[in-house]
Design a protein around this motif. Sequence first.
Motif, PDB file in Angstrom:
ATOM      1  N   LYS A  58       0.839  -1.209   0.000  1.00  0.00           N
ATOM      2  CA  LYS A  58       0.000   0.000   0.000  1.00  0.00           C
ATOM      3  C   LYS A  58       0.872   1.256   0.000  1.00  0.00           C
ATOM      4  CE  LYS A  58      -3.777   2.205   2.544  1.00  0.00           C
ATOM      5  NZ  LYS A  58      -3.289   3.409   3.167  1.00  0.00           N
ATOM      6  N   HIS A  83       2.512   1.602  -3.411  1.00  0.00           N
ATOM      7  CA  HIS A  83       1.498   2.003  -4.382  1.00  0.00           C
ATOM      8  C   HIS A  83       1.187   3.492  -4.262  1.00  0.00           C
ATOM      9  CE1 HIS A  83      -2.595   2.420  -6.053  1.00  0.00           C
ATOM     10  NE2 HIS A  83      -2.129   1.565  -6.954  1.00  0.00           N
ATOM     11  N   ASN A  86       1.364   6.524  -7.054  1.00  0.00           N
ATOM     12  CA  ASN A  86       0.050   6.853  -7.585  1.00  0.00           C
ATOM     13  C   ASN A  86      -0.629   8.043  -6.922  1.00  0.00           C
ATOM     14  OD1 ASN A  86      -1.951   6.067  -9.526  1.00  0.00           O
ATOM     15  ND2 ASN A  86      -3.216   5.412  -7.820  1.00  0.00           N
ATOM     16  N   GLU A 104      -3.252   2.189 -15.715  1.00  0.00           N
ATOM     17  CA  GLU A 104      -3.660   1.224 -14.693  1.00  0.00           C
ATOM     18  C   GLU A 104      -3.033   1.637 -13.365  1.00  0.00           C
ATOM     19  OE1 GLU A 104      -3.342  -3.596 -13.856  1.00  0.00           O
ATOM     20  OE2 GLU A 104      -2.765  -2.801 -15.816  1.00  0.00           O
ATOM     21  N   THR A 158      -3.563  -0.458 -10.024  1.00  0.00           N
ATOM     22  CA  THR A 158      -4.102  -1.435  -9.086  1.00  0.00           C
ATOM     23  C   THR A 158      -3.080  -1.692  -7.986  1.00  0.00           C
ATOM     24  OG1 THR A 158      -3.217  -3.341 -10.281  1.00  0.00           O
ATOM     25  CG2 THR A 158      -5.407  -2.542 -10.945  1.00  0.00           C
ATOM     26  N   GLU A 159      -3.474  -2.485  -7.014  1.00  0.00           N
ATOM     27  CA  GLU A 159      -2.574  -2.826  -5.912  1.00  0.00           C
ATOM     28  C   GLU A 159      -1.317  -3.546  -6.397  1.00  0.00           C
ATOM     29  OE1 GLU A 159      -2.755  -6.198  -2.621  1.00  0.00           O
ATOM     30  OE2 GLU A 159      -4.306  -4.685  -2.324  1.00  0.00           O
ATOM     31  N   SER A 160      -1.415  -4.240  -7.521  1.00  0.00           N
ATOM     32  CA  SER A 160      -0.267  -5.020  -7.997  1.00  0.00           C
ATOM     33  C   SER A 160       0.397  -4.456  -9.244  1.00  0.00           C
ATOM     34  CB  SER A 160      -0.693  -6.467  -8.260  1.00  0.00           C
ATOM     35  OG  SER A 160      -1.721  -6.498  -9.227  1.00  0.00           O
ATOM     36  N   ARG A 161      -0.177  -3.396  -9.838  1.00  0.00           N
ATOM     37  CA  ARG A 161       0.426  -2.888 -11.078  1.00  0.00           C
ATOM     38  C   ARG A 161       0.056  -1.430 -11.301  1.00  0.00           C
ATOM     39  NH1 ARG A 161      -0.371  -3.015 -16.930  1.00  0.00           N
ATOM     40  NH2 ARG A 161       1.591  -3.623 -17.889  1.00  0.00           N
ATOM     41  N   VAL A 162       1.064  -0.631 -11.643  1.00  0.00           N
ATOM     42  CA  VAL A 162       0.872   0.749 -12.063  1.00  0.00           C
ATOM     43  C   VAL A 162       1.476   0.849 -13.454  1.00  0.00           C
ATOM     44  CG1 VAL A 162       1.461   3.170 -11.625  1.00  0.00           C
ATOM     45  CG2 VAL A 162       0.933   1.637  -9.701  1.00  0.00           C
ATOM     46  N   GLU A 211       5.411  -3.503 -11.377  1.00  0.00           N
ATOM     47  CA  GLU A 211       4.692  -4.683 -10.889  1.00  0.00           C
ATOM     48  C   GLU A 211       5.040  -4.821  -9.410  1.00  0.00           C
ATOM     49  OE1 GLU A 211       2.698  -6.527 -12.844  1.00  0.00           O
ATOM     50  OE2 GLU A 211       3.250  -5.608 -14.757  1.00  0.00           O
TER      51      GLU A 211
END
Length: 141
Positions: free
Chosen positions: A15, A18, A22, A59, A61-65, A85
Amino acid sequence: MSEIAFQVEIAADRKTVHEALNTHDGLTGWWTSGVDRKDEILLFDFPMVPEPFQLRRDEATESRVAWTSVGAFPPHWSGTTITWELSDSPELDGGTRVLFHHRGWQDGDPGLPPAAYTWGLLMTRLKEYAETGVPQPLFTL
């Protein structure tokens, strides 16, 4: 096509990493103090650069920007993609493994080596910021 790739282990949860990738505060904490946004286009200003880099957020998401360079400047970035990733680190309990790629470079592009060097410096800043929460952007306006 050529690419830049790095893997880094960060002693911070996913988190936190991320958010560093982001959010406005996150991006200004490790990359540049000149970050703005218009819809899904992120605008990055740098000292002595004539116009901001424009990166479309594709994108987050929690697993990928993932971003795509959509601006005319710098011309060698046009159409390239940048991805992070994010996964649990097998080396750091509670940490995050980041696999970074900047893809789509033309083979032999003279801008690739200096960009790879800069991304290496930036991955170190990202790691330090995520682990400490202390802003230290590589570029300040």
